[in-house]
Design an enzyme around this catalytic site. Structure first.
Site, PDB file in Angstrom:
ATOM      1  N   CYS A   1     -13.840   9.912  -5.546  1.00  0.00           N
ATOM      2  CA  CYS A   1     -14.863   9.199  -4.786  1.00  0.00           C
ATOM      3  C   CYS A   1     -14.838   9.613  -3.319  1.00  0.00           C
ATOM      4  CB  CYS A   1     -14.668   7.690  -4.906  1.00  0.00           C
ATOM      5  SG  CYS A   1     -12.996   7.106  -4.461  1.00  0.00           S
TER       6      CYS A   1
ATOM      7  N   GLU B   1     -10.474  -0.663  12.711  1.00  0.00           N
ATOM      8  CA  GLU B   1     -10.935  -0.467  11.333  1.00  0.00           C
ATOM      9  C   GLU B   1     -11.711  -1.682  10.843  1.00  0.00           C
ATOM     10  OE1 GLU B   1      -7.822   2.011   8.789  1.00  0.00           O
ATOM     11  OE2 GLU B   1      -6.880   0.310   9.783  1.00  0.00           O
TER      12      GLU B   1
ATOM     13  N   HIS C   1      -2.023  18.957  -4.478  1.00  0.00           N
ATOM     14  CA  HIS C   1      -2.592  19.308  -3.171  1.00  0.00           C
ATOM     15  C   HIS C   1      -1.790  20.392  -2.443  1.00  0.00           C
ATOM     16  CE1 HIS C   1      -4.917  15.233  -2.891  1.00  0.00           C
ATOM     17  NE2 HIS C   1      -5.593  16.145  -3.546  1.00  0.00           N
TER      18      HIS C   1
ATOM     19  N   PHE D   1      -5.541  -2.248  11.412  1.00  0.00           N
ATOM     20  CA  PHE D   1      -5.981  -2.128  12.799  1.00  0.00           C
ATOM     21  C   PHE D   1      -7.324  -2.804  13.026  1.00  0.00           C
ATOM     22  CE2 PHE D   1      -3.378   1.621  11.794  1.00  0.00           C
ATOM     23  CZ  PHE D   1      -2.343   1.434  12.715  1.00  0.00           C
TER      24      PHE D   1
ATOM     25  N   ARG E   1      -3.896  15.251   5.141  1.00  0.00           N
ATOM     26  CA  ARG E   1      -3.022  14.567   4.178  1.00  0.00           C
ATOM     27  C   ARG E   1      -2.584  15.434   2.999  1.00  0.00           C
ATOM     28  NH1 ARG E   1      -5.875  12.641  -0.298  1.00  0.00           N
ATOM     29  NH2 ARG E   1      -8.148  12.788  -0.130  1.00  0.00           N
TER      30      ARG E   1
ATOM     31  N   GLY F   1      -8.566   1.085   3.870  1.00  0.00           N
ATOM     32  CA  GLY F   1     -10.002   1.145   4.077  1.00  0.00           C
ATOM     33  C   GLY F   1     -10.608   2.502   3.792  1.00  0.00           C
ATOM     34  N   GLY F   2      -9.963   3.300   2.956  1.00  0.00           N
ATOM     35  CA  GLY F   2     -10.453   4.638   2.661  1.00  0.00           C
ATOM     36  C   GLY F   2     -11.480   4.670   1.545  1.00  0.00           C
ATOM     37  N   ASN F   3     -11.666   5.848   0.971  1.00  0.00           N
ATOM     38  CA  ASN F   3     -12.668   6.040  -0.080  1.00  0.00           C
ATOM     39  C   ASN F   3     -12.491   5.056  -1.232  1.00  0.00           C
ATOM     40  OD1 ASN F   3     -13.917   8.487   1.085  1.00  0.00           O
ATOM     41  ND2 ASN F   3     -11.994   9.501   0.571  1.00  0.00           N
TER      42      ASN F   3
END
Length: 402
Positions: free
Chosen positions: A152, A44, A217, A41, A329, A17-19
């Site tokens: 995004c 969410e 990252h 979950f 993350r 359910g992220g970006n």
């Protein structure tokens, strides 16, 4: 219907359910598919449903305009979300891959496509470890993409997302690696996306060794903060566009170390790693005209318009100053499911990795994890990673055969 044909709307189950999940709902529906959203979950689910209801769908905002779509369902019941899906696309942080695969395994149907985009950090090893005989029993096609197609950020959860840029080219590894599989699966992937072209990526190790976020990252975080004196800074630094010659050298050196490991694998096995690219070629290939200065790795990142305005993860203090946020993350996910996996592969290849080691040792201390100990990938947290050492792989030949 066989997966990938066009006589009816394909059904895609997006896990996460992220970006990127916000973009996937809007884009895939706009491209002619139906989309189920699976979240692990109930909290969410409730939050996403609320945002989607208020906005009457998920709106994807782009420089060229916008489009809106509703998922067919938003649920935390895998039996409902997965059943009948032509493709199950996991778009979650890599640490969640294991749990998601475990949850969806009983509900996969014969001939489904199951994978992650991006699928870094040895996703194929983890998927085979979790799914086991189910892969052959249900004729599943596993896949892993080299990178997320989009830059995004959601603006309102479940409601609106800003699609800042789309990568031009993405390589995807898949198994069984046959032309027939690609004709169906590749067609489906390209049908779902607007401005990204997907290409066959060869062996899954191509994805595991890609110079993408899973390496970028931690390396860029090290470049920005390696000599930080612990004092708050007045401005939150740009992340990618802050790339100076020091950070550019860190990135290029790690890319060279990965290349050396790739060359050992190719010399010892028949693994097809021909699509792997060093960091400069890869970034130019996927971002195209967004890269305005190609004279060095540092300039490639600093001039990439797709990265415009993206800032380093920080916590803002009451006085308006900033301190780095290491426990997110970029390190907590991209060490165990990114650069440490690359380091584990290099270790099997007998390739020295002094720059990778420097970044990992610095970063693991920042988040209180342990992966690299006395020059070996044997730390206590390897058991929660995607490293080949976790799965008992001891040679290059075993790595390729896995």
């Amino acid at each position: 219907m066989e997966s990938g044909t066009t006589d009816k709307r394909p059904l895609v189950t997006v896990c996460g359910g992220g970006n990127a999940a916000h973009v996937a709902i809007g884009m895939f529906t706009d491209q002619g598919a139906d989309v189920n959203l699976y979240l692990s979950f109930e909290e969410e689910v409730k939050a996403f449903r609320e945002g989607c209801k208020k906005n009457d769908g998920v709106t994807v905002l782009t420089d060229a305009g916008s489009y809106k779509a509703k998922p067919k369902m938003i649920t935390n019941d895998p039996a409902v979300a997965i059943t009948g899906a032509d493709i199950i696309l996991i778009i979650t942080p890599a640490f969640a891959h294991e749990a998601v695969l475990t949850q969806i395994m009983p509900h996969l149907h014969d001939g489904a496509y199951v994978g992650a985009i991006p699928g870094p950090g040895g996703f194929h090893m983890l998927a085979k470890h979790i799914l086991g005989d189910v892969i052959s029993a249900k004729n599943l096609t596993l896949f892993a993409g080299g990178a997320l197609p989009w830059v995004c950020r959601f603006q309102q959860y479940g409601a609106t997302v800003q699609l800042q840029s789309e990568k031009a080219n993405i390589y995807v590894s898949y198994s069984p690696e046959t032309q027939e599989t690609w004709e169906k699966f590749g067609h489906l992937l390209n049908q779902l996306h607007k401005n990204t072209v997907f290409h066959p990526g060869g062996h899954f190790l191509t994805v595991a060794l890609w110079c993408t976020n899973a390496m970028l990252h931690p390396a860029i975080t090290y470049g920005i903060w390696h000599d930080w004196d612990g004092k708050p800074v007045k401005e939150q630094p740009l992340f990618y566009q802050n790339c100076d010659e020091f950070t550019g050298n860190v990135l290029k050196t790690i890319s060279d170390e990965i290349r050396a490991a790739k060359e050992v694998i190719v010399s010892k096995t028949d693994a097809d790693l021909s699509k792997w690219q060093p960091i400069d070629d890869y970034t130019i290939d996927v971002y195209g005209e967004n890269v305005k200065d190609r004279s060095s790795v540092a300039k490639i990142f600093a001039s990439n318009l797709a990265y415009r305005g993206l800032k380093a993860p920080c916590n803002q203090l009451d006085d308006g100053t900033f301190v780095p946020n290491f426990k997110m993350r970029y390190l907590t996910d991209d060490l165990p499911h990114g650069i440490v996996v690359m380091r584990g592969i290099a270790e099997l290849c007998g390739v020295p990795t002094p720059m990778m080691d420097k970044v990992i040792l610095w970063a693991q201390e920042k988040i209180g994890h342990e992966y690299l100990v006395d020059g070996k990938v044997v730390g206590s947290d390897v058991s929660h990673s995607g490293c080949p050492q976790r799965f008992g792989i001891k040679t290059v030949e075993e790595l390729v055969a896995w």
